[in-house]
Write a protein that holds these residues in place. Structure first.
Motif, PDB file in Angstrom:
ATOM      1  N   GLN A  20       0.920  -0.845  -0.425  1.00 54.52           N
ATOM      2  CA  GLN A  20       0.444  -0.461  -0.124  1.00 54.52           C
ATOM      3  C   GLN A  20       1.202   0.969   0.135  1.00 54.52           C
ATOM      4  OE1 GLN A  20      -3.159  -0.273   0.090  1.00 54.52           O
ATOM      5  NE2 GLN A  20      -2.874  -2.188  -0.297  1.00 54.52           N
ATOM      6  N   GLY A  21       0.179   2.575  -0.811  1.00 54.10           N
ATOM      7  CA  GLY A  21       1.138   3.451  -0.310  1.00 54.10           C
ATOM      8  C   GLY A  21       0.640   4.202   1.604  1.00 54.10           C
ATOM      9  N   PRO A  22       1.818   4.842   1.516  1.00 52.74           N
ATOM     10  CA  PRO A  22       1.820   5.800   2.835  1.00 52.74           C
ATOM     11  C   PRO A  22       0.365   6.291   3.349  1.00 52.74           C
ATOM     12  CG  PRO A  22       3.646   5.614   2.489  1.00 52.74           C
ATOM     13  CD  PRO A  22       2.893   5.657   1.010  1.00 52.74           C
ATOM     14  N   GLU A  23      -0.315   6.132   4.821  1.00 51.28           N
ATOM     15  CA  GLU A  23      -1.506   6.522   4.954  1.00 51.28           C
ATOM     16  C   GLU A  23      -0.968   7.787   6.172  1.00 51.28           C
ATOM     17  OE1 GLU A  23      -4.858   3.874   4.281  1.00 51.28           O
ATOM     18  OE2 GLU A  23      -3.252   2.780   5.397  1.00 51.28           O
ATOM     19  N   PHE A  24      -1.714   8.684   6.196  1.00 50.00           N
ATOM     20  CA  PHE A  24      -1.493   9.525   7.460  1.00 50.00           C
ATOM     21  C   PHE A  24      -1.416  10.086   8.640  1.00 50.00           C
ATOM     22  CE2 PHE A  24      -1.259  13.871   8.789  1.00 50.00           C
ATOM     23  CZ  PHE A  24      -2.098  14.565   9.438  1.00 50.00           C
ATOM     24  N   LEU A  25      -1.260   9.995   9.052  1.00 47.38           N
ATOM     25  CA  LEU A  25      -1.526   9.447  10.561  1.00 47.38           C
ATOM     26  C   LEU A  25      -1.457  10.928  11.465  1.00 47.38           C
ATOM     27  CD1 LEU A  25       1.032   6.492  11.983  1.00 47.38           C
ATOM     28  CD2 LEU A  25      -1.363   6.031  11.625  1.00 47.38           C
ATOM     29  N   THR A  26      -0.722  11.498  11.701  1.00 45.43           N
ATOM     30  CA  THR A  26      -0.556  12.890  12.188  1.00 45.43           C
ATOM     31  C   THR A  26       0.565  13.451  11.627  1.00 45.43           C
ATOM     32  OG1 THR A  26      -0.739  14.003  14.754  1.00 45.43           O
ATOM     33  CG2 THR A  26       0.465  12.344  14.368  1.00 45.43           C
TER      34      THR A  26
END
Lengths: 113, 110
Positions: free
Chosen positions: A41-47
């Motif tokens: 997967q591509g990176p997913e935003f956390l904070t």
């Protein structure tokens, strides 16, 4: 090399343990971001932080996750009571004032057994 | 979480060939970024695009910001073995969080 650095690069832990990751952004970069990337997967935003203020948190960031940037420089990401589903690459990125580009560190790969 | 659609999912090409890949979204973006990621490493920024219709080059790489603001394209000319990796598009709208694509895996054979 004065890029974003992350420590540790790899972490193996047992389910239920707490882990803490550190990110040192590029010098003078005021914004710092955390992303999570699972296999394929591509990176997913956390904070993200602007200086020491945490401005946005994703719904992915459950109560077991906490991030800090106490002096507006380095940041830590703590995961309490780790679960197998937390296994992923945790990426940190930083941006300088006035620019939108985000520059990523090498990541911390977490494996929860 | 939301991810942008990238195609193709993977490509197997011969050294010296040109490569094209694209990224589409149902939402508009103000900025498009293209990254390359090697195994076990973080993404490395290749090209940034700031306005609709913009065409930008970086060496053998050329990227375009689609006129509808819902898509972007990346071309690599005269591929070489070190081009191997996963290419991600990422979009920015009115927030600071990047929305990434699903990635295009590129394999180059000598």
């Amino acid at each position: 090399d004065t890029g974003v650095s992350q420590d540790p690069r790899h972490k193996i832990t047992k389910r239920g343990q707490n882990v803490t990751f550190r990110c040192d952004p590029i010098s003078e970069h005021n914004r710092l971001y955390w992303y999570r990337q699972t296999l394929g997967q591509g990176p997913e935003f956390l904070t993200y932080f602007q200086n020491e203020a945490q401005l946005e948190k994703s719904r992915l960031l459950s109560d077991r996750f906490s991030a800090e940037r106490p002096k507006g420089s380095f940041s830590t990401l703590e995961i309490q009571r780790t679960e197998q589903g937390d296994s992923a690459m945790y990426l940190c990125a930083s941006s300088p004032p006035g620019l939108v580009e985000q520059f990523f560190g090498p990541g911390t790969r977490l494996t929860v057994l | 979480g939301q991810q942008l659609n990238q195609s193709p999912q993977s490509m197997f090409i011969q050294e010296g060939e040109d490569v094209s890949m694209n990224c589409t979204s149902s939402s508009i973006f103000n900025t498009w970024l293209w990254y390359k990621q090697d195994p076990g490493e973080g993404p490395v920024l290749l090209i940034a695009l700031y306005k609709a219709g913009e065409l930008t080059s970086n060496g053998r790489l050329t990227a375009q910001f689609g006129i509808t603001r819902k898509d972007s394209f990346l071309n690599i000319s005269a591929s070489i073995p070190s081009d191997v990796g996963i290419y991600f598009c990422a979009g920015l709208h009115n927030t600071d969080k990047l929305i990434f694509g699903t990635g295009t895996r590129l394999q180059v054979f000598p």
